[in-house]
Write a protein that holds these residues in place. Structure first.
Motif, PDB file in Angstrom:
ATOM      1  N   PRO A 103       0.794  -1.239   0.000  1.00 18.91           N
ATOM      2  CA  PRO A 103       0.000   0.000   0.000  1.00 18.91           C
ATOM      3  C   PRO A 103       0.823   1.285   0.000  1.00 18.91           C
ATOM      4  N   SER A 107      -0.091   5.236  -2.511  1.00 15.65           N
ATOM      5  CA  SER A 107      -0.649   6.359  -1.760  1.00 15.65           C
ATOM      6  C   SER A 107      -1.142   7.486  -2.664  1.00 15.65           C
ATOM      7  N   GLN A 111      -8.552   5.578  -4.785  1.00 18.10           N
ATOM      8  CA  GLN A 111      -8.978   4.830  -3.597  1.00 18.10           C
ATOM      9  C   GLN A 111      -9.170   3.354  -3.946  1.00 18.10           C
ATOM     10  N   ARG A 114      -5.829   1.724  -4.013  1.00 19.98           N
ATOM     11  CA  ARG A 114      -5.317   1.618  -2.641  1.00 19.98           C
ATOM     12  C   ARG A 114      -5.978   0.452  -1.921  1.00 19.98           C
ATOM     13  N   SER A 117      -4.610  -2.770  -3.358  1.00 19.94           N
ATOM     14  CA  SER A 117      -3.245  -2.941  -2.875  1.00 19.94           C
ATOM     15  C   SER A 117      -3.241  -3.522  -1.467  1.00 19.94           C
ATOM     16  N   GLU A 118      -4.102  -3.001  -0.632  1.00 14.49           N
ATOM     17  CA  GLU A 118      -4.205  -3.500   0.739  1.00 14.49           C
ATOM     18  C   GLU A 118      -4.603  -4.981   0.752  1.00 14.49           C
TER      19      GLU A 118
END
Length: 143
Positions: A103, A107, A111, A114, A117-118
């Protein structure tokens, strides 16, 4: 797009997604390409098919794609489905994948990316922890 520390680190590590000018591929095998079952990119609507790199990025727009939660830990970590695992190779693969999907490197992205990615990072962490310890690896194999 990729500025500051994130861009510099990615360029140093040479782990940009394949197909984008100046970016190098992350090595993987055929089993690693089976990660995403989405027929179209969520971002550009581009056609499905084999995704670049480890199946994490759209071949058209380079957007991070949603993870496949059913993906096998062994294929994700590029290991043979066996109790015997080369832990040095496993650690190296873990580091490669985290440099690709962590993550911190998303950045400045949307969204959606992100969030993806998480999720990818969590799956990589789970796979690594499971396959690193002999007991959890054995339990994973029999489940």
């Amino acid at each position: 797009m990729w500025g500051g520390r994130t861009g510099a680190l990615s360029r140093v590590w040479g782990l940009w997604p394949t197909g984008v000018l100046g970016r190098k591929p992350l090595s993987c095998n055929a089993a690693s390409l089976e990660g995403n079952n989405s027929p179209h990119c969520w971002n550009c609507g581009g056609p499905g098919g084999p995704l670049r790199g480890d199946g994490f990025f759209c071949p058209q727009c380079s957007a991070l794609q949603p993870p496949d939660p059913t993906r096998d830990h062994f294929s994700l970590m590029d290991c043979n489905r066996s109790f015997r695992v080369d832990t040095v190779k496993l650690q190296h693969r873990y580091q490669q994948l985290q440099r690709l999907v962590h993550p911190d490197f998303f950045s400045q992205r949307s969204q959606t990316e992100r969030d993806f990615s998480e999720k990818h990072s969590t799956l990589v962490n789970d796979a690594y922890k499971t396959l690193l310890a002999p007991l959890s690896r054995g339990l994973y194999l029999v489940s």
